[in-house]
Design a protein around this motif. Structure first.
Motif, PDB file in Angstrom:
ATOM      1  N   HIS A  65     -50.872  18.038  28.204  1.00 16.23           N
ATOM      2  CA  HIS A  65     -51.706  17.000  28.791  1.00 16.23           C
ATOM      3  C   HIS A  65     -53.046  16.920  28.076  1.00 16.23           C
ATOM      4  O   HIS A  65     -53.657  17.939  27.749  1.00 16.23           O
ATOM      5  N   TRP A 141     -45.239   9.872  34.720  1.00 17.31           N
ATOM      6  CA  TRP A 141     -44.922  10.820  35.778  1.00 17.31           C
ATOM      7  C   TRP A 141     -43.990  10.188  36.795  1.00 17.31           C
ATOM      8  O   TRP A 141     -44.092   8.999  37.087  1.00 17.31           O
ATOM      9  N   VAL A 144     -46.760  11.344  41.762  1.00 16.26           N
ATOM     10  CA  VAL A 144     -48.173  11.724  41.719  1.00 16.26           C
ATOM     11  C   VAL A 144     -48.704  11.622  43.148  1.00 16.26           C
ATOM     12  O   VAL A 144     -48.796  10.525  43.696  1.00 16.26           O
ATOM     13  N   HIS A 183     -48.918  16.156  39.866  1.00 12.96           N
ATOM     14  CA  HIS A 183     -48.093  15.261  39.044  1.00 12.96           C
ATOM     15  C   HIS A 183     -46.786  15.976  38.711  1.00 12.96           C
ATOM     16  O   HIS A 183     -46.800  17.152  38.330  1.00 12.96           O
ATOM     17  N   TYR A 184     -45.681  15.241  38.811  1.00 12.30           N
ATOM     18  CA  TYR A 184     -44.383  15.873  38.542  1.00 12.30           C
ATOM     19  C   TYR A 184     -43.499  14.951  37.711  1.00 12.30           C
ATOM     20  O   TYR A 184     -43.407  13.748  37.985  1.00 12.30           O
ATOM     21  N   ARG A 185     -42.881  15.523  36.683  1.00 11.78           N
ATOM     22  CA  ARG A 185     -41.901  14.803  35.869  1.00 11.78           C
ATOM     23  C   ARG A 185     -40.598  15.604  35.863  1.00 11.78           C
ATOM     24  O   ARG A 185     -40.598  16.804  35.556  1.00 11.78           O
ATOM     25  N   HIS A 196     -41.911  19.094  34.275  1.00  8.65           N
ATOM     26  CA  HIS A 196     -43.347  19.220  33.996  1.00  8.65           C
ATOM     27  C   HIS A 196     -44.138  19.099  35.292  1.00  8.65           C
ATOM     28  O   HIS A 196     -43.840  18.242  36.139  1.00  8.65           O
ATOM     29  N   LYS A 213     -48.521   7.216  42.801  1.00  5.32           N
ATOM     30  CA  LYS A 213     -47.516   6.505  42.018  1.00  5.32           C
ATOM     31  C   LYS A 213     -47.145   5.199  42.716  1.00  5.32           C
ATOM     32  O   LYS A 213     -47.048   4.155  42.065  1.00  5.32           O
TER      33      LYS A 213
END
Length: 217
Positions: A65, A141, A144, A183-185, A196, A213
């Motif tokens: 990031h 992402w 979020v 934040h999540y991916r 992530h 989001k």
């Protein structure tokens, strides 16, 4: 079976090795050929784990990031967790558990914060602490979510409760009220890449849960 019979059985297994063997790991201590094979297989497995760890670290490094304002503290760790990440402060005001997870991602209560991760994939985890509110980032992402958090001790440390390592203290101004943005991916299951997680924390009041989001779409 008495000890002398077990020892005789092990020696018989060693004499027949490798044509016949029931417990290679067990007889290795009295059977040099089996011990050599156990060591070889262990070395192969360790090398495979090392290659996998290096591949995950390379992906984490490439996708690092780039904050839009300068954080006071940054920590990055690769993580493989079966239970997610949590921060729990040892204080009488800390909640024992968090009953409500927001967006299947994050739950918050005084002195306790939990983040859900997939137990089937490694994670590239980044935590950033700021003195002021950072710009909102949602592009790239899957989730979020922002939540409020009250630190009763000023010792806010995210960790996998079943493993090491842990991240440094992110409560940079000590005990008090913070906002936490998670934040999540998701992982790419077909490409076998890690998930992530980016956690931003900064001083701020308010317990409102915001799905950033959704609010930006």
């Amino acid at each position: 079976m008495p000890d002398h019979a077990l020892l005789a059985y092990g020696r018989a297994q060693c004499a027949a090795y490798p044509r016949v063997v029931d417990y290679m790991d067990v007889i290795a201590s009295i059977c040099p050929p089996a011990a050599a094979d156990v060591l070889r297989e262990s070395s192969i497995a360790e090398a495979a784990y090392a290659r996998r760890d290096a591949a995950v670290q390379a992906i984490c490094d490439r996708s690092r990031h780039r904050p839009r304002i300068t954080p006071v503290r940054v920590a990055r760790v690769p993580e493989f967790s079966e239970v997610g990440m949590e921060a729990w402060e040892d204080h009488e005001d800390s909640a024992e558990d968090v009953s409500l997870m927001h967006g299947d991602l994050v739950g918050s209560a005084p002195g306790y914060l939990s983040i859900d991760l997939s137990s089937e994939a490694e994670a590239c985890v980044t935590a950033e602490a700021y003195r002021r509110r950072p710009p909102v980032e949602v592009k790239g992402w899957d989730k979020v979510i922002g939540v409020g958090y009250r630190s009763p001790t000023g010792d806010f440390v995210l960790r996998d409760p079943m493993a090491e390592p842990e991240l440094p203290n992110l409560a940079i101004v000590g005990k008090g009220h913070y906002r936490v943005r998670v934040h999540y991916r998701e992982p790419d299951w077909e490409a076998d890449t890690p998930q992530h997680l980016l956690v931003m924390i900064y001083p701020g009041r308010g317990d409102r849960v915001i799905d950033l989001k959704k609010s930006s779409s």
